[in-house]
Design a protein around this motif. Sequence first.
Motif, PDB file in Angstrom:
ATOM      1  N   VAL A 177      28.858  47.856  54.725  1.00 30.69           N
ATOM      2  CA  VAL A 177      29.491  47.448  55.979  1.00 30.69           C
ATOM      3  C   VAL A 177      30.308  46.177  55.735  1.00 30.69           C
ATOM      4  CG1 VAL A 177      27.646  48.472  57.374  1.00 30.69           C
ATOM      5  CG2 VAL A 177      27.478  46.070  56.687  1.00 30.69           C
ATOM      6  N   PRO A 178      31.217  45.813  56.663  1.00 32.06           N
ATOM      7  CA  PRO A 178      31.948  44.552  56.528  1.00 32.06           C
ATOM      8  C   PRO A 178      31.007  43.345  56.549  1.00 32.06           C
ATOM      9  CG  PRO A 178      33.036  45.989  58.103  1.00 32.06           C
ATOM     10  CD  PRO A 178      31.713  46.625  57.800  1.00 32.06           C
ATOM     11  N   SER A 179      31.475  42.241  56.014  1.00 33.83           N
ATOM     12  CA  SER A 179      30.646  41.033  55.906  1.00 33.83           C
ATOM     13  C   SER A 179      30.364  40.408  57.262  1.00 33.83           C
ATOM     14  CB  SER A 179      31.343  40.013  55.010  1.00 33.83           C
ATOM     15  OG  SER A 179      31.727  40.596  53.790  1.00 33.83           O
ATOM     16  N   ALA A 180      31.333  40.424  58.146  1.00 32.31           N
ATOM     17  CA  ALA A 180      31.172  39.907  59.504  1.00 32.31           C
ATOM     18  C   ALA A 180      31.392  41.071  60.467  1.00 32.31           C
ATOM     19  CB  ALA A 180      32.168  38.789  59.787  1.00 32.31           C
ATOM     20  N   MET A 236      37.740  32.060  43.143  1.00 30.68           N
ATOM     21  CA  MET A 236      39.079  31.841  43.686  1.00 30.68           C
ATOM     22  C   MET A 236      39.466  33.038  44.534  1.00 30.68           C
ATOM     23  SD  MET A 236      42.799  31.495  41.819  1.00 30.68           S
ATOM     24  CE  MET A 236      42.943  33.274  41.640  1.00 30.68           C
ATOM     25  N   ASN A 237      39.901  32.788  45.752  1.00 31.36           N
ATOM     26  CA  ASN A 237      40.419  33.836  46.625  1.00 31.36           C
ATOM     27  C   ASN A 237      41.694  34.397  45.990  1.00 31.36           C
ATOM     28  OD1 ASN A 237      41.835  35.239  48.736  1.00 31.36           O
ATOM     29  ND2 ASN A 237      40.665  34.124  50.256  1.00 31.36           N
ATOM     30  N   SER A 238      41.688  35.722  45.722  1.00 34.95           N
ATOM     31  CA  SER A 238      42.847  36.336  45.064  1.00 34.95           C
ATOM     32  C   SER A 238      43.634  37.249  45.999  1.00 34.95           C
ATOM     33  CB  SER A 238      42.399  37.116  43.818  1.00 34.95           C
ATOM     34  OG  SER A 238      41.498  38.148  44.150  1.00 34.95           O
ATOM     35  N   GLY A 239      43.273  37.292  47.294  1.00 36.37           N
ATOM     36  CA  GLY A 239      44.073  38.041  48.250  1.00 36.37           C
ATOM     37  C   GLY A 239      43.560  39.445  48.512  1.00 36.37           C
ATOM     38  N   VAL A 240      44.444  40.307  49.021  1.00 37.36           N
ATOM     39  CA  VAL A 240      44.032  41.628  49.496  1.00 37.36           C
ATOM     40  C   VAL A 240      44.085  42.707  48.423  1.00 37.36           C
ATOM     41  CG1 VAL A 240      44.680  41.148  51.886  1.00 37.36           C
ATOM     42  CG2 VAL A 240      46.384  42.121  50.320  1.00 37.36           C
ATOM     43  N   LYS A 241      44.453  42.346  47.214  1.00 40.66           N
ATOM     44  CA  LYS A 241      44.472  43.307  46.106  1.00 40.66           C
ATOM     45  C   LYS A 241      43.501  42.841  45.028  1.00 40.66           C
ATOM     46  CE  LYS A 241      47.744  46.215  47.448  1.00 40.66           C
ATOM     47  NZ  LYS A 241      47.479  47.651  47.662  1.00 40.66           N
ATOM     48  N   PRO A 242      42.641  43.746  44.517  1.00 39.13           N
ATOM     49  CA  PRO A 242      41.745  43.332  43.438  1.00 39.13           C
ATOM     50  C   PRO A 242      42.532  43.017  42.173  1.00 39.13           C
ATOM     51  CG  PRO A 242      41.591  45.710  43.814  1.00 39.13           C
ATOM     52  CD  PRO A 242      42.442  45.156  44.908  1.00 39.13           C
ATOM     53  N   MET A 243      42.198  41.909  41.539  1.00 50.20           N
ATOM     54  CA  MET A 243      42.864  41.460  40.325  1.00 50.20           C
ATOM     55  C   MET A 243      41.889  41.662  39.165  1.00 50.20           C
ATOM     56  SD  MET A 243      44.492  37.680  39.654  1.00 50.20           S
ATOM     57  CE  MET A 243      45.531  37.809  41.121  1.00 50.20           C
ATOM     58  N   ILE A 244      42.107  42.670  38.340  1.00 51.23           N
ATOM     59  CA  ILE A 244      41.196  42.968  37.240  1.00 51.23           C
ATOM     60  C   ILE A 244      41.410  41.948  36.120  1.00 51.23           C
ATOM     61  CG2 ILE A 244      40.440  44.688  35.577  1.00 51.23           C
ATOM     62  CD1 ILE A 244      39.839  45.383  38.492  1.00 51.23           C
ATOM     63  N   SER A 245      40.338  41.265  35.760  1.00 48.24           N
ATOM     64  CA  SER A 245      40.434  40.177  34.791  1.00 48.24           C
ATOM     65  C   SER A 245      40.554  40.697  33.373  1.00 48.24           C
ATOM     66  CB  SER A 245      39.199  39.282  34.898  1.00 48.24           C
ATOM     67  OG  SER A 245      39.202  38.290  33.890  1.00 48.24           O
ATOM     68  N   THR A 246      41.345  39.993  32.575  1.00 41.47           N
ATOM     69  CA  THR A 246      41.400  40.226  31.129  1.00 41.47           C
ATOM     70  C   THR A 246      40.820  39.028  30.372  1.00 41.47           C
ATOM     71  OG1 THR A 246      43.636  39.272  30.949  1.00 41.47           O
ATOM     72  CG2 THR A 246      43.472  41.650  31.366  1.00 41.47           C
ATOM     73  N   GLN A 265      34.938  40.705  54.137  1.00 38.91           N
ATOM     74  CA  GLN A 265      35.728  41.578  55.011  1.00 38.91           C
ATOM     75  C   GLN A 265      35.289  41.331  56.447  1.00 38.91           C
ATOM     76  OE1 GLN A 265      35.041  45.830  54.721  1.00 38.91           O
ATOM     77  NE2 GLN A 265      37.159  46.309  55.315  1.00 38.91           N
ATOM     78  N   ILE A 266      36.245  41.207  57.336  1.00 40.54           N
ATOM     79  CA  ILE A 266      35.959  41.021  58.755  1.00 40.54           C
ATOM     80  C   ILE A 266      35.979  42.393  59.433  1.00 40.54           C
ATOM     81  CG2 ILE A 266      36.601  39.853  60.883  1.00 40.54           C
ATOM     82  CD1 ILE A 266      35.837  37.984  58.553  1.00 40.54           C
ATOM     83  N   GLY A 267      34.893  42.734  60.104  1.00 37.97           N
ATOM     84  CA  GLY A 267      34.777  44.025  60.770  1.00 37.97           C
ATOM     85  C   GLY A 267      34.922  43.898  62.279  1.00 37.97           C
ATOM     86  N   SER A 317      39.418  44.568  59.129  1.00 34.27           N
ATOM     87  CA  SER A 317      40.577  44.020  58.428  1.00 34.27           C
ATOM     88  C   SER A 317      40.479  44.381  56.945  1.00 34.27           C
ATOM     89  CB  SER A 317      40.608  42.501  58.587  1.00 34.27           C
ATOM     90  OG  SER A 317      39.455  41.932  57.976  1.00 34.27           O
ATOM     91  N   PRO A 318      41.585  44.333  56.203  1.00 29.90           N
ATOM     92  CA  PRO A 318      41.506  44.613  54.763  1.00 29.90           C
ATOM     93  C   PRO A 318      40.554  43.624  54.089  1.00 29.90           C
ATOM     94  CG  PRO A 318      43.782  44.543  55.505  1.00 29.90           C
ATOM     95  CD  PRO A 318      42.957  44.023  56.633  1.00 29.90           C
ATOM     96  N   PRO A 319      39.820  44.082  53.097  1.00 33.55           N
ATOM     97  CA  PRO A 319      38.927  43.154  52.392  1.00 33.55           C
ATOM     98  C   PRO A 319      39.726  42.119  51.621  1.00 33.55           C
ATOM     99  CG  PRO A 319      39.018  45.256  51.251  1.00 33.55           C
ATOM    100  CD  PRO A 319      39.748  45.438  52.547  1.00 33.55           C
TER     101      PRO A 319
END
Length: 603
Positions: free
Chosen positions: A303-306, A365-375, A385-387, A398-400
């Motif tokens: 479920v969403p976080s909130a 670090m907040n990286s926004g609405v797209k997952p950033m796969i680390s190298t 995520q706000i529900g 809302s988008p996670p």
Amino acid sequence: MATSNVKYECKVAINDFILASILSDPEASSLVGSIDNGTSSSRFLLITSAGTILSTAQVEYEQCFPSSSPYNGNEGASCAGWHEHNPFAIWDSVAMCMVKTVEELAKHGLDLSNASIVKAVGITNQRETTVAWNDRTGRVYYNAIVWDDTRTAETADMIMKENKQPNINPQDVLRSKTGLPVASYFAATKLRWLIDNIPELQRDLNSPEERDHVRFGTMDTWILYMLTGYRRSVTEMENNERLAHIGGEFKTDVSNASRWLFMNLETMSWDESLVHAVCKGSNCWSNNEGIVSVPLSALPKIVPSADCTIGTIHGIPCSDKGSIAFKNVTVGSMLGDQQAALFGNNCVLPGMAKCTYGTGLFLLMNSGVKPMISTQGLLTTVAYQIGKRIGSEESDPSPPMYALEGAVAFSGSTINWLRDRVDLINSAAETEALALSVASNENMYLVPAFSGLFAPHWRPDARGCMVGLTASHAKAHIVRAALESSAYQAREVFEAMTRDSNINLKELRVDGGATANKFMMQFQADILDTPVVRPEYLETTAMGAGFAAGLAVGVWGSLEELSKMWKSDITWHPKMAKEERARCWKGWNKAVERSLGWIDDDN
């Protein structure tokens, strides 16, 4: 599981000034509760609508470090690195904090039996710590396996071998879907160990009648289930055996679910192919139909976080018979502890970062609405995520928001080691003066790789070491090196984050107990060459869960309103000369190299 291991009395602190303000007009007041379950204690805060803290309560519970176990292969084999919690000790510590808060405030004139003043309760928790139980019988199969437990290093190795792919680093075989390396740290490896080793759990998973009653959960799920469930009758208990409640909500939020190795970051749902990959070599693998005998029903609903629909507290009996604490109060949020601290530090925009110094060290670090796969050896995780929110016109979640994270196993626990194992200090409060009593570490470094190195190295073969020792070194140098080790590890993660994101972080917001150590915070700013900012309230983890819960039920109307409540207290600016920074950093990297390769197939 006959008894719980709550070890200490509950300590409740009340802000008399804030209490007086509430008592002057209680009907106009709104409070939000926050449950904060950590590695060594549980806490409960009551937060006002102005973002101030009315009260805090804390209960420590026993840490279980088994010396031997019938589940450890060869008889008499060492259980070094095993770390467990009695799940009922965790529940009892949470319930005690909540009940004692109600009782202490009642003594001071504030009656919370009318729950209308408490609008919601949020939950934040030590992540990855995993427990399994049967929701029909209420029996817990085994102690909760704690996030830093190292027994699952072998389990992680097995999973990597079972999923080996050409041209892919074995640790990264699941990273494209999960954002995580295969490592002992994550909840799925603990689940795999449980189904490989606990006979009763194996029987139930292989039983058509019982398999749908098996439940796996991290501590957010366990606490929610106990909060929202009903106590079982005495007739269901045998020999005073503790049983889980019945009928509780079986849920987890996106931030905790992203720490399993089972959740697909794109779909935000459990992925059967990932469950297959982790469990296919286990003792609960069914070859008849080609399915894993760990049904998705055994995993909590994500479920969403909130969200205002997470659940409703059934009520906790007070010591005053007949009184029930927090009955019918909404559970408005669930967040993993580090994501809660990110939220509580108001890091709600991409590029904002925080570091929490607790048992371990966690830089996000907040990286926004797209997952950033680390190298660069970092973790890709869901921030929050706000529900569904009361009073909001938005019907869909809302988008996670995603985050990059570097997790370090030993930070505050390094100081605990100096106190509890080495008897070098009596309390953490001594360390600042000791560190300042010498001009430098005199080229001596302590690498606290007691259970291997986490991010960005992910080297389970590393072990702790002190290097550069000479006869002139004394206790103060060792203490100083221990404090500096946290700052060096934070820089390793900080630099990896910059390489992954191409974002030069302008400041680092910090929280946790170590931020009271001014020497350590100044050294952190120096070695990063970046300002370090401590907020007015250090309880950012609990505040984050409380803010999310209040947002869900309308105590606060928006993230913008919440952001105005965050205030800085102290900022440490870098003072170290460039040449000295480079010299220190070179020495640390040499020390890390010395820590590697200590564990091999023969040891």
